[in-house]
Design an enzyme around this catalytic site. Sequence first.
Site, PDB file in Angstrom:
ATOM      1  N   SER A   1       0.840  -1.206   0.000  1.00  0.00           N
ATOM      2  CA  SER A   1       0.000   0.000   0.000  1.00  0.00           C
ATOM      3  C   SER A   1       0.869   1.247   0.000  1.00  0.00           C
ATOM      4  O   SER A   1       1.957   1.258   0.581  1.00  0.00           O
ATOM      5  CB  SER A   1      -0.856  -0.032   1.261  1.00  0.00           C
ATOM      6  OG  SER A   1      -1.451   1.218   1.491  1.00  0.00           O
TER       7      SER A   1
ATOM      8  N   TYR B   1      -1.366  -0.749  10.681  1.00  0.00           N
ATOM      9  CA  TYR B   1      -1.673  -1.369   9.385  1.00  0.00           C
ATOM     10  C   TYR B   1      -0.508  -1.150   8.405  1.00  0.00           C
ATOM     11  O   TYR B   1      -0.030  -2.082   7.766  1.00  0.00           O
ATOM     12  CB  TYR B   1      -2.975  -0.781   8.817  1.00  0.00           C
ATOM     13  CG  TYR B   1      -3.169  -1.102   7.367  1.00  0.00           C
ATOM     14  CD1 TYR B   1      -3.520  -2.387   6.967  1.00  0.00           C
ATOM     15  CD2 TYR B   1      -2.958  -0.135   6.380  1.00  0.00           C
ATOM     16  CE1 TYR B   1      -3.660  -2.694   5.626  1.00  0.00           C
ATOM     17  CE2 TYR B   1      -3.097  -0.435   5.038  1.00  0.00           C
ATOM     18  CZ  TYR B   1      -3.449  -1.719   4.664  1.00  0.00           C
ATOM     19  OH  TYR B   1      -3.573  -2.021   3.341  1.00  0.00           O
TER      20      TYR B   1
ATOM     21  N   LYS C   1       2.325  -3.868   6.470  1.00  0.00           N
ATOM     22  CA  LYS C   1       2.625  -3.961   5.031  1.00  0.00           C
ATOM     23  C   LYS C   1       4.122  -3.777   4.793  1.00  0.00           C
ATOM     24  O   LYS C   1       4.736  -4.515   4.015  1.00  0.00           O
ATOM     25  CB  LYS C   1       1.817  -2.917   4.252  1.00  0.00           C
ATOM     26  CG  LYS C   1       0.327  -3.217   4.213  1.00  0.00           C
ATOM     27  CD  LYS C   1       0.038  -4.407   3.306  1.00  0.00           C
ATOM     28  CE  LYS C   1      -1.377  -4.920   3.391  1.00  0.00           C
ATOM     29  NZ  LYS C   1      -1.620  -6.134   2.625  1.00  0.00           N
TER      30      LYS C   1
END
Length: 380
Positions: free
Chosen positions: A143, A167, A171
């Site tokens: 992302s 989050y 990643k």
Amino acid sequence: MSRDAELKRILVTGGLGYIGSHVVLSLLLSGRYLPVVIDNCHNAFPEAVKRCNEIARDEMGADAPQATFHRADLREPETIEAVFAEYKAAGGIWGVVHLAALKAVGESSELPTQYYKVNVAGSISLLEAMAKNDCNNFVFSSSATVYGTPAVIPIPETSPLQPESVYGRTKAMVEWILQDICRSGTDERPSPLKAVSVRYFNPAGAHPSGKLGEEPRGKPGNLLPLLAQMAVGREKSELKVFGNDYPGSPDGTCVRDYLHIMDLAEGHVLSLDAMAVAESEKNIFSKCDPKKDGFYRAFNLGRGAGQSVLTMIAAMRKASGFEYKYEIVGRRTGDVPDLTANPALAEAELGFLAKRDLEEMCRDLWNFQTKNPNGYEQTA
Ligand code: WQD
């Protein structure tokens, strides 16, 4: 030999989700890959695979390749092993597109253990299962959020990874794990893993058939599904625009690089195509130093065009005819002013070029929303 035997079998984790299902469809439509979907149905419905198969038949005829679905969970590695085992006799699984993950930025700070367990430990289990089964081609769903607040806009892939949320850290961690595995070999025995991380900017829209789209459970947290659900009358709460004092924005609201979900999905097919090129030919790994990078690359998937929140509201108004009323409120924690991609590397090396514009994204989103006003569950 049946036609399916000539296709490369690809395991798509999280293949029922919004991005995953469009990836499955693009794999089918490419005519080169045969998707095997695994998903734990935490936030998605098996109906999505049925619809992918239906669209493939509509577009390619009765003998179109068809995806298969297995309910499996990365936290239960034996369920993943069983899927690899099932396809062994039929030629095995050639590559993996790994999208299964928890993805809500706000929730990730409340449930960090869950996020690390699913997103990081889950990826490790998957990579172990791949190694055991001689499956060495991996596309990872990363992302733009790994860039945190980037210093340079549009953002090149060389921008440092400085994620600001749990989050985002999950990643970035998986990207670092992939790099470490890829460079873990020796001169005599280089690591067999080839991995590509694709860093998504803001996916939007739906397949133009209106059969496949985004189906969030509960109130959507993201801007475009929220606008679509408001216009169809499903979401009745007030629209809040989070901040209009961001520097560098034409109207002060946050700038994002929205790209059509089918363009994004096709970026995965191009990544697999680039991996499938023989080592003797010029390929995306030819410049990799096996000791420094191994066979690892990262690419931005974006359009390279930033749009403000107010621009997106106006674009959805045009597509749906709905007059949005909104209130400007304070900034949302964790939002950064501008996330616009520099997609030049993906264009040069993968041949990736986002073809669909803002109008098409909003038109296709609205088409899906009007055909599925209550989502897959109720229309299935
Ligand atoms: C877009 C813009 C909001 C809702 C998130 C994740 C990212 C990626 C994609 C990955 C922002 C504004 C939104 C609202 C608003 N996910 N907004 N009112 O935050 O850019 O990216 O989704 O899996 O990692 O962070 O997307 O759609 O939430 O927001 O003003 O009610 O719309 O502030 O500027 P975001 P978004």
